[in-house]
Design a protein around this motif. Structure first.
Motif, short mmCIF file in Angstrom:
data_model
loop_
_atom_site.label_atom_id
_atom_site.label_comp_id
_atom_site.label_asym_id
_atom_site.label_seq_id
_atom_site.Cartn_x
_atom_site.Cartn_y
_atom_site.Cartn_z
N PRO A 79 -14.79 -12.49 16.04
CA PRO A 79 -15.08 -12.93 14.54
C PRO A 79 -16.11 -12.07 14.06
O PRO A 79 -16.46 -11.39 14.49
CB PRO A 79 -15.02 -14.77 14.79
N ASP A 133 -9.91 -8.08 13.49
CA ASP A 133 -10.26 -9.73 13.22
C ASP A 133 -9.15 -9.66 11.66
O ASP A 133 -8.55 -8.65 11.10
CB ASP A 133 -11.18 -9.77 11.96
N THR A 135 -9.34 -12.88 9.70
CA THR A 135 -9.81 -13.89 8.98
C THR A 135 -8.99 -13.62 7.65
O THR A 135 -9.54 -13.26 6.95
CB THR A 135 -11.39 -13.75 9.30
N GLY A 139 -11.58 -17.67 4.42
CA GLY A 139 -12.58 -17.91 5.83
C GLY A 139 -13.91 -17.15 5.38
O GLY A 139 -14.59 -17.25 6.14
N LEU A 140 -13.67 -15.94 5.33
CA LEU A 140 -14.71 -14.87 4.64
C LEU A 140 -15.43 -15.81 3.80
O LEU A 140 -16.58 -15.15 4.21
CB LEU A 140 -14.12 -13.92 3.95
#
Length: 675
Positions: A79, A133, A135, A139-140
């Motif tokens: 992640p 990734d 994301t 989400g970041l």
């Protein structure tokens, strides 16, 4: 595992609790040892920086970014995470945290040119997003917000800095909007909030639809739009090599950078590129829809030659949309601003008064001394031709009363208070500050008019200005509080009791003092036992002649109204708002002048007046006034001495100085008269 060891040579991976961690695929015991040893080094804390400290500017360039990228583009199924570059070293005590949010590359190495400088005054941590990734933007935002809240819990009274480059700028604004109660300082470098108006917008559908066979050609187009390879390679030409070696390095680095565009094919494969465009689009939309909720301080750095985004226009839009925003333009830079020549990020932060270690900025306690590269910029860029034209000649007076060339008569130990006369527009202050740093390696703090630090003196959108550089080199607003702090900290301070009235004097008033009746500074000097050095400076009559002064322009109705309107919003020196007569006339105005062939500036710093042990004068009003008049008399005497002695200087005129400098010596070593 050799490449893994190379990867971790410049980096320490951190978890939210500041403990070293590493991906599951790091199995080498030697690599883990490197991580732990490097992390221990980060715990060494310095108390402060000395003037002319080495900020490392030019030792790392965009070429190093490409080298780091080669080791970081491999997929790891991990992640997003935080990296702590080892080049940052150990920050000074109580340094705030700086979180770097990267652009579309996601590597987290976009500050590589500035690691060494920023690492002296910040706890630098960089966000890394692995290439595989996926994301989403929300989400970041959550990931960064958790980090922000964790840091705030650890140090609730310190600000947290978010530096967002391009896509990272969208992320920084969204995080600030979702954390309005946390003290954030947001710095945006060409933020991608203008993504919907990108110059490359027509190409994006083609890039996504492009067959894999043709995809390898796209990075060249995309890479060329990121920035100017000449500006990127030019960062290290400031290093102490010969001109031939510098030119050789420049050509080599340009070649490496142009070839490095192919690296983007690995960094941004077709699937990743498609994902990045979607991420950019959602990030820009998210940030723009939450601009109204951003309460943080924001500094926008905008490139006028950005070929990817309309960053110059976007800076103006953000200035209008955000509550607390400043903008600085960079006319010759491209999109990859932070790895190009012409910007020292720490200097920008200092010059805009954004560096602080508590809830409010303090001009004295938050001051960071100028570095070697900043001093070089002062000599070659800020003063530049003016310094060459006026070739300041400095003289000081020893305890014995002997006058000598240079500043050896000035005490090294503070507090020291230099008190002197203002030349026209304060033209002498730059040369005095520069010589102080060059010869004594001591910062001379200028007690300047508060208007220099006021928001209304700035153009809404401007380049890094001389006013920014005043702050970098130690100028503070002339207030009783700042004056007290400087003397308390045993600093060297220069003060001009004549203020604006003396700096903007009228025709026929050259070298005339306009001092208030009351001894404004003597009591404070006595309180701290400061050594007072009266100094005189002459030379303004050799560089310009005034044909329109205040008395002339104030009689023109339209100009008179403009002057009065402008000065109604001008910051005032509080101790002078009640004064009458000429000394109370502190109006700013633009006089009419015409230049002359430049003569030379001459400084004479008189014999230091010791006030330590004379505290009884504080209770004697007449004795304080007598000391005040003595200082005034010494300054007048110094000016008279210089006006007479300069006639004996064989290098007073520009032609003789130019020939001597070209053949024999730099500016600061050109001879003058014998004292």
């Amino acid at each position: 595992m050799a490449s893994m060891g190379k990867l971790f040579a410049p980096l320490v991976l951190l978890n939210p609790k500041h403990k070293p961690c590493y991906p599951v695929w790091v199995a080498s015991r030697n690599t883990i040892s490197v991580i732990n040893n490097c992390f221990k080094k980060k715990k060494i804390v310095q108390e402060k920086l000395e003037p002319l400290w080495d900020d490392g500017y030019g030792t790392q360039t965009a070429k190093d970014f490409l080298e780091a990228a080669k080791d970081m583009i491999m997929p790891d199924n991990g992640p997003p995470r935080w990296l702590c570059p080892i080049e940052c070293g150990s920050p000074i005590k109580n340094s705030p945290v700086l979180l770097f949010l990267p652009g579309i590359d996601g590597l987290g190495m976009g500050l590589i040119v500035h690691h060494k400088a920023l690492g002296k005054v910040f706890e630098v941590q960089c966000m890394h997003i692995p290439i595989d990734d996926r994301t989403p933007f929300e989400g970041l935002v959550k990931f960064v917000s958790e980090k922000v809240r964790s840091e705030h819990a650890l140090f609730p009274n310190r600000p947290i800095y978010l530096v967002g480059e391009s896509f990272g700028g969208c992320l920084a604004l969204s995080v600030a909007a979702f954390n309005p109660t946390i003290d954030l300082v947001v710095i945006l470098a060409n933020p991608a909030t203008s993504f919907s108006r990108s110059q490359l917008q027509p190409m994006f559908p083609f890039m996504e639809a492009c067959p894999k066979e043709l995809h390898k050609f796209l990075p060249h187009i995309f890479g060329l739009s990121l920035g100017n390879p000449i500006k990127m390679a030019n960062v290290n030409v400031h290093s102490p090599f010969s001109p031939a070696k510098k030119l050789e390095n420049l050509f080599h680095d340009v070649k490496v950078l142009v070839e490095g565009a192919t690296l983007l094919a690995d960094l941004l494969p077709k699937e990743t590129l498609s994902w990045k465009f979607k991420l950019l689009k959602s990030g820009a939309a998210h940030a723009n829809s939450h601009l109204h909720a951003v309460k943080s301080e924001v500094l926008v750095l905008a490139s006028c030659m950005d070929c990817m985004l309309p960053s110059a226009a976007e800076a103006g839009r953000l200035l209008d949309s955000l509550e607390n925003c400043k903008v600085r333009y960079f006319y010759d830079n491209g999109h990859a601003l932070l790895v190009e020549d012409g910007i020292n990020l720490l200097s920008v932060i200092k010059g805009t008064s954004k560096y602080r270690r508590s809830k409010t900025h303090d001009f004295v306690s938050d001051f960071i001394p100028p570095s070697k590269s900043e001093f070089k910029g002062l000599s070659t860029e800020l003063l530049g031709i003016f310094r060459l034209a006026t070739s300041p000649a400095m003289f000081s007076t020893l305890e014995t009363g002997k006058i000598v060339r240079g500043l050896s008569g000035i005490p090294d130990q503070g507090p020291v208070l230099l008190v002197g006369n203002h030349m026209f527009f304060g033209a002498e202050i730059g040369g005095l500050v520069e010589e102080y740093l060059r010869e004594k390696k001591i910062v001379l703090h200028g007690a300047a008019h508060p208007e220099i630090f006021a928001e209304n003196i700035e153009a809404p959108l401007q380049v890094i200005s001389g006013f920014d550089m005043f702050r970098v080199f130690g100028a503070v607003p002339v207030t009783a509080r700042n004056f007290y702090k400087l003397l308390l900290n045993k600093c060297h301070v220069v003060l001009y009791p004549g203020g604006v009235r003396e700096a903007l004097h009228r025709k026929g008033e050259k070298y005339k003092l306009f001092w208030p009746e009351e001894p404004e500074f003597v009591r404070m000097a006595l309180k701290f036992g400061a050594k007072i050095v009266p100094f005189g400076v002459v030379g303004e009559d050799d560089i310009q002649e005034q044909f329109l002064d205040y008395n002339d322009v104030i009689n023109i109705p339209i100009i008179k109204e403009m002057i009065k309107t402008r000065n109604n919003v001008t910051a005032k020196v509080m101790t002078r708002t009640h004064m009458t007569g000429e000394v109370g006339n502190q109006d700013f105005f633009i006089p009419g002048i015409y230049p002359k062939i430049p003569g030379r500036f001459y400084f004479l710093l008189g014999k230091p007046i010791e006030t330590k042990g004379r505290e009884e004068l504080l209770k004697n009003r007449e004795a304080c006034k007598e000391l005040y008049l003595q200082i005034q008399s010494e300054i007048t005497r110094n000016m008279e001495y210089l006006l007479k002695k300069r006639e004996e200087d064989p290098y007073r005129h520009l032609f003789e100085r130019t020939i001597y400098r070209a053949l024999l010596a730099p500016v600061d070593q050109i001879p003058a008269f014998d004292p």
